[in-house]
Design a protein around this motif. Structure first.
Motif, PDB file in Angstrom:
ATOM      1  N   ASP A  81      38.137  45.302  50.280  1.00  0.00           N
ATOM      2  CA  ASP A  81      39.248  44.788  49.471  1.00  0.00           C
ATOM      3  C   ASP A  81      40.569  45.143  50.153  1.00  0.00           C
ATOM      4  OD1 ASP A  81      41.068  43.995  47.582  1.00  0.00           O
ATOM      5  OD2 ASP A  81      40.485  45.482  46.075  1.00  0.00           O
ATOM      6  N   LYS A  82      41.173  44.145  50.779  1.00  0.00           N
ATOM      7  CA  LYS A  82      42.437  44.381  51.475  1.00  0.00           C
ATOM      8  C   LYS A  82      43.582  44.673  50.504  1.00  0.00           C
ATOM      9  CE  LYS A  82      42.001  40.484  53.770  1.00  0.00           C
ATOM     10  NZ  LYS A  82      42.275  39.351  54.702  1.00  0.00           N
ATOM     11  N   LYS A  83      43.380  44.386  49.242  1.00  0.00           N
ATOM     12  CA  LYS A  83      44.407  44.627  48.224  1.00  0.00           C
ATOM     13  C   LYS A  83      44.042  45.847  47.372  1.00  0.00           C
ATOM     14  CE  LYS A  83      45.880  39.787  47.985  1.00  0.00           C
ATOM     15  NZ  LYS A  83      46.108  38.617  47.109  1.00  0.00           N
TER      16      LYS A  83
END
Length: 732
Positions: A81-83
Motif C-alpha cells: 500500500d503506497k498510501k
C-alpha cells in the motif's frame, strides 16, 4: 605508493546497554548516584491529531493501552500500500516520580519516527526532528511535587521536506519504536543533553602494538551554585580553589577486570555551566581489537568524585584499533590487509516494522556472523545503539550514515536538520569501536537543488567532530563527479547482473574507470546483488527484468558468485556490501511476484529461510563447515536434464549420488563451488545426495526432486521481454 589514513588510529568505546530489557518491564540500572529506568510499559495510544492531547487533565481512558516499542504504517505498507498512513499519533503515560532535593531528572528517547513533540504536565519540554537518533530532555523543573506527572508525546511520520530522507526505496514509519529511559542523577553529572550523547568522548592519538594514547573529553554539567565565581582569581596560575574542586578519574580495565591504567585530575567547576575537561591515558602493549578475528574489549570507567565520594560514573567498552585504506591495495586493519566482506541491512522486520526487539537484533547479527561477514552497512540512517553494541562484541566493522537519500533541499530548515542528524549520529556512536566511517549521503541526484554546499559543510562538520574516522558516501552516477569527491572515501551502488548486464562481471578491467572517481582513489561496492523469490525457480535462467514478475532464486546465486569472484580479485576494491542481508519492505515495489517487498535479501523478511546465495558466502567467508545442495526448493522439475550445484568448504573433493548411484567425485573451484551439468532424472522422485570426507567422517547433504514433465511452472507463459537498457530500477 600513496596511502590514505584517517587520523592516526582509533580507540573507540561502547555505551554499555546490553542488559536493558526492551519491553514489558521497567528496568533500573544504578551506578552510584545515577539510575536509569526503561519505561516501556503502560502507554496509551491514539492515532490521529487529537486536540488538547498534550494537556494535563486530558482524558485518555478510551485510548489503546500498549507497551513500547510501537509503530504504525507497516501494517499496510508491507502489503504494497503506497498510501500507508503517514500522519500524527499521540502517546500518554503517567509517571510516578517524587522529586528529591539535589537530584536531576531526564527523559531519553532512543528514537521516535520521525518527528516528536514532548509535553510534561501540559508544557512543551522539547521537540526533535529526525526519526533515527536519540534525544534527551531534562525535566527536573517541570515535575509535579505531588508525584504524579503526565507525559504526552506527539509523534508523526507525515512527509516534511525539511527532514531527511526525502526519497529512498524504504518506508517511513511513525511512533515511539525504541525504548524510553527515565534517568536520575546528582545535581552535578556528565552531560546527557548534548545530542543525547553519554557526555564522554574517547579518541586516540596513536595506537599500535607497542602503545595506545587515549584522549578523553568529559562534559560535566553543574546545575548548582558551587564552583568558581566571576570574582575568583587565583594568586598563582596553577592554583586550585577549594570551592568547586572535584576529582575526574579515568580507569581502564582488561576483560578480566584487572586495572590496566588509571589517572586522576583535579578540576574546578563553575556554577550553572557545562564544561569540557580533558584527560590523556597511555597503555603499553595494548591488546588490539582485531575485527571478527579477535574483537577484544577493554572497559573504560570515568568517574566524577568529591572528597572520595562518587557523584557520577560512566562505564563504556573500549576497542583499540587502527586502520588505513591504500588506494591500490585496499583496506588495512592494525597494519594488516583486511578486505571488508560486508552486507547491508534495514531495521525493519516482517509484521513489526521498526519496532524490533533486542532479541531480533541479536538474531540478525548471529545470521550475519554465521555467514562470515566482517562488515555491516547500516542503511540508510542511524541504527540503534544496541545494534552497535552487538557489532562491537562481534567484531563487525560498521558504516553508519545519515538519511540523505535521493534528493536534498537547500533551504535553511533542511540544512539545519541534516546537520543535527549528523551530530546525533556522531556524538551518540563515536565511542563504538565497530564504526569505521560516517556516511554523508546515498544516491543523491542533482536536479533543482544543488547539494555541493550542504555536503561540504557536513564533511567539514564530521571531520571536526571526529578527526579519527573518514567520511564516506554511496553514489550511483557520474552526473556530478565533484560531489563524489567530497567525502574521504567512496562507495558505488552498481548492480551488474540485475540493473546492468552481467557481462560487466566477466571483464577484468571493467571497474578500472571507477578508481579515480573518489577523492583519493580506490572505492568499495556499497551495494550489489539481485532479487530472488524463494518460490521462483529455473535451471540455467536468463537474466530477468528487475521490475517483472519472475525473480528466480537461481539467478541471484549466479550474480553473487560472479560478483564475489570479480570483486575479491581486484585489490583497489577495498570492500563490498551485499544489498541486502534481509528482504525488506518497500511499499512502492510491484515485482518478483510480491507487492511491497524488495527481495534482494540473502535471508527472507521473516528471517526464517536462508536463500542459496547465503550458503555461497558462508562457504567462502566462514570457517564453519558448509556442504549445501542448491535449488532444494525447486522440488518439481519439468525437464529430465538438470545441473546439480553445491557449495562446499569442507573438502575440495565432493561425491554425487543420484538415486543411490555414484555419478562422480568432482573438485570444488576457487570459490567453493561444484557443478555437475546435465544430470538425468527419472520420472517421479529422485534422491540427490552429496558427500565429503573429513577427518575420517562422512558428511552428507541430500534432497528430493520430482521429475514431472506435465507439471506447470510458476513462470509466466509469455516469454519475458529482453532487459531494457537503462532500466535502473529504484535509485539507479
Amino acid at each position: 605508493m600513496k596511502h590514505l589514513k584517517y587520523g592516526k588510529t582509533y580507540l573507540l568505546t561502547i555505551l554499555t546497554l546490553f542488559s536493558f530489557i526492551w519491553v514489558n518491564t521497567i528496568y533500573s540500572q544504578q551506578h552510584n548516584n545515577r539510575t536509569d529506568q526503561i519505561i516501556n510499559e503502560g502507554w496509551f495510544f491514539q492515532k490521529g491529531d487529537i486536540s488538547d492531547a498534550e494537556k494535563e487533565n486530558f482524558n485518555h481512558s478510551e485510548w489503546e493501552l500498549l507497551n513500547l516499542p510501537h509503530n504504525w504504517g507497516w501494517e499496510t505498507a508491507e502489503k504494497g500500500d503506497k498510501k500507508y498512513y503517514r500522519g500524527p499519533g499521540w502517546y500518554r503515560k503517567k509517571l510516578h516520580i517524587e522529586p528529591k532535593t539535589g537530584r536531576r531528572y531526564f527523559l531519553r528517547f532512543e528514537a521516535v519516527g520521525y518527528k516528536a513533540e514532548v509535553y510534561l504536565n501540559g508544557k512543551n519540554i522539547g521537540n526533535h526532528m529526525g526519526g533515527f537518533g536519540a534525544f534527551c530532555f531534562e525535566i527536573t523543573e517541570h515535575l509535579n511535587a505531588k508525584k504524579e506527572n503526565i507525559l504526552a508525546v506527539k509523534a508523526s511520520n507525515e512527509f516534511d521536506n525539511s527532514i531527511a530522507p526525502l526519497g529512498g526505496d524504504f518506508n517511513i514509519y511513525g511512533g515511539i519504536y525504541r525504548s524510553v529511559h527515565l534517568i536520575e542523577t546528582a545535581d552535578i553529572c556528565f552531560n546527557l543533553t548534548d545530542h543525547a550523547s553519554s557526555g564522554i568522548k574517547w579518541l586516540q592519538t596513536d595506537v599500535s602494538e607497542e602503545k595506545a594514547v587515549l584522549d578523553i573529553t568529559a562534559w560535566i554539567s553543574n546545575s548548582t551554585d558551587k564552583g568558581l565565581k566571576f570574582n575568583h582569581f587565583p594568586k598563582e596560575l596553577n592554583e586550585t580553589l577549594p570551592d568547586g574542586l572535584f576529582d575526574l578519574e579515568a580507569n581502564i580495565y582488561d576483560d578480566k577486570g584487572n586495572l590496566v591504567v588509571s589517572k586522576t585530575h583535579q578540576i574546578n567547576l563553575s556554577p550553572n555551566l557545562t564544561i569540557p575537561f580533558k584527560l590523556q591515558l597511555h597503555i603499553k602493549n595494548p591488546h588490539l581489537w582485531q575485527g571478527t578475528i579477535d574483537p577484544y574489549l577493554y572497559k573504560g570507567v570515568i568517574s566524577l568524585k568529591s572528597k572520595g565520594k562518587t557523584i557520577d560514573k560512566i562505564s563504556q567498552n573500549i576497542g583499540l584499533r587502527s586502520f588505513n585504506i591504500d588506494p591500490d591495495k585496499g583496506f588495512f586493519l592494525n597494519g594488516k590487509p583486511y578486505r571488508l566482506k560486508g552486507v547491508s541491512k534495514h531495521q525493519d522486520r516482517k509484521n513489526k516494522g521498526w519496532a524490533v526487539s533486542n532479541k531480533d537484533l541479536e538474531e540478525d547479527i548471529a545470521l550475519i556472523t554465521e555467514m562470515g561477514a566482517n562488515a555491516l552497512r547500516c542503511a540508510h540512517y542511524q541504527h540503534s545503539d544496541y545494534l552497535m553494541d552487538l557489532c562491537d562484541k562481534a567484531g563487525l566493522l560498521v558504516w553508519s550514515e545519515i538519511p540523505q537519500v535521493g534528493s536534498i533541499k537547500e533551504h535553511d530548515d533542511f540544512v539545519t536538520n541534516s546537520r543535527n542528524q549528523l551530530l546525533d549520529m556522531i556524538r551518540q556512536q563515536i565511542n563504538h569501536p565497530s564504526v569505521f566511517a560516517w556516511g554523508l549521503f546515498n544516491e543523491v541526484h542533482v536536479s533543482r537543488n544543488d547539494p555541493h554546499r550542504d555536503f561540504v559543510d557536513l564533511e567539514n562538520l564530521a571531520s571536526v567532530e571526529d578527526p579519527t574516522r573518514p567520511t564516506v558516501a554511496a553514489t550511483s552516477h557520474y552526473a556530478s563527479p565533484q560531489m563524489n569527491r567530497i567525502p574521504d572515501i567512496l562507495g558505488w551502488n552498481r548492480y551488474p547482473g540485475w540493473y546492468d548486464s552481467i557481462e560487466n562481471l566477466y571483464n577484468p578491467t571493467q571497474w578500472d574507470k571507477y578508481q579515480p572517481t573518489s577523492q583519493h582513489g580506490g572505492f568499495c561496492f556499497s551495494e550489489y546483488g539481485a532479487g530472488a523469490n524463494i518460490e521462483h525457480h529455473e535451471q540455467n535462467p536468463n537474466q530477468p527484468v528487475p521490475r517483472d514478475f519472475w525473480h528466480p532464486e537461481e539467478w541471484q546465486s549466479i550474480v553473487h558468485e560472479a560478483s564475489w569472484a570479480r570483486y575479491s580479485q581486484t585489490p583497489y576494491i577495498w570492500g563490498s556490501f551485499v544489498w541486502n542481508m534481509f528482504d525488506f519492505s518497500a511499499a512502492k515495489r510491484r515485482e518478483g511476484g510480491q507487492e511491497g517487498i524488495n527481495d534482494k535479501g540473502l535471508v527472507t523478511f521473516d528471517r526464517k529461510i536462508k536463500k542459496d546465495a547465503f550458503f555461497f558466502y558462508k562457504a567462502n567467508w566462514s570457517k564453519q563447515p558448509v556442504l549445501h545442495i542448491t535449488s532444494k526448493r525447486h522440488t518439481i522439475r519439468t525437464s529430465a536434464k538438470t545441473p546439480v550445484k553445491i557449495y562446499c568448504n569442507i573438502s575440495d573433493a565432493v561425491k554425487l549420488k543420484v538415486n543411490g548411484k555414484t555419478i562422480s567425485t568432482a573438485k570444488t573451484n576457487d570459490f567453493k563451488t561444484v557443478i555437475w551439468e546435465d544430470i538425468t532424472l527419472k520420472k517421479g522422485k529422485n534422491r540427490i545426495e552429496v558427500s565429503v570426507k573429513k577427518n575420517g567422517k562422512t558428511i552428507k547433504d541430500q534432497t528430493i526432486w520430482t521429475f514431472d514433465p506435465n507439471a506447470k511452472s510458476l513462470k509466466p507463459e509469455i516469454g519475458i521481454k529482453d532487459r531494457i537498457k537503462g532500466d535502473g530500477g529504484f535509485g539507479q
